[in-house]
Design a protein around this motif. Structure first.
Motif, PDB file in Angstrom:
ATOM      1  N   SER A 169       0.830  -1.213  -0.149  1.00  0.00           N
ATOM      2  CA  SER A 169       0.158  -0.052   0.014  1.00  0.00           C
ATOM      3  C   SER A 169       1.126   1.238   0.015  1.00  0.00           C
ATOM      4  CB  SER A 169      -0.838  -0.066   1.286  1.00  0.00           C
ATOM      5  OG  SER A 169      -1.542   1.139   1.046  1.00  0.00           O
ATOM      6  N   GLU A 215       0.668   5.782  -0.208  1.00  0.00           N
ATOM      7  CA  GLU A 215      -0.253   6.869  -0.515  1.00  0.00           C
ATOM      8  C   GLU A 215       0.488   8.035  -0.288  1.00  0.00           C
ATOM      9  OE1 GLU A 215      -3.564   7.062   2.277  1.00  0.00           O
ATOM     10  OE2 GLU A 215      -3.887   4.934   1.982  1.00  0.00           O
ATOM     11  N   GLU A 224      -2.711   7.357  -4.785  1.00  0.00           N
ATOM     12  CA  GLU A 224      -2.786   6.056  -3.751  1.00  0.00           C
ATOM     13  C   GLU A 224      -2.947   4.798  -4.627  1.00  0.00           C
ATOM     14  OE1 GLU A 224      -6.796   4.340  -1.153  1.00  0.00           O
ATOM     15  OE2 GLU A 224      -6.712   6.299  -2.084  1.00  0.00           O
ATOM     16  N   ARG A 238      -2.902   0.422  -4.289  1.00  0.00           N
ATOM     17  CA  ARG A 238      -3.051  -0.919  -3.639  1.00  0.00           C
ATOM     18  C   ARG A 238      -2.560  -1.742  -4.489  1.00  0.00           C
ATOM     19  NH1 ARG A 238      -3.818   2.449  -0.148  1.00  0.00           N
ATOM     20  NH2 ARG A 238      -5.400   2.496   1.082  1.00  0.00           N
TER      21      ARG A 238
END
Length: 75
Positions: A29, A31, A44, A46
């Motif tokens: 992850s 950000e 962002e 994932r």
């Protein structure tokens, strides 16, 4: 891990990774955001590089990796 720079642009970065030692499932992850004048840029992501098919919970996310870029203008 979170890094927040003490600058006029209010820049920050958040990074994390998870690895299931039993099934070897992994996820990443990321950000980040910063201001540039009246604009705010945000990214962002994932990413699920490997999900074991026998992983009861994460097998539902096997094909759900994404990257999003957002630019907002404030008056």
């Amino acid at each position: 891990a979170r890094v927040a720079w003490n600058n006029i642009n209010d820049s920050s970065l958040l990074f994390g990774a998870s690895w299931d030692t039993a099934l070897n499932s992994t996820l990443v992850s990321v950000e980040g955001s910063t201001r540039i004048g009246r604009l705010v840029g945000t990214v962002e992501a994932r990413i699920f590089p490997y999900i074991n098919r026998s992983d009861f919970i994460l097998s539902n996310f096997d094909r759900d990796s994404f990257v999003a870029l957002k630019i907002a203008h404030f008056f």
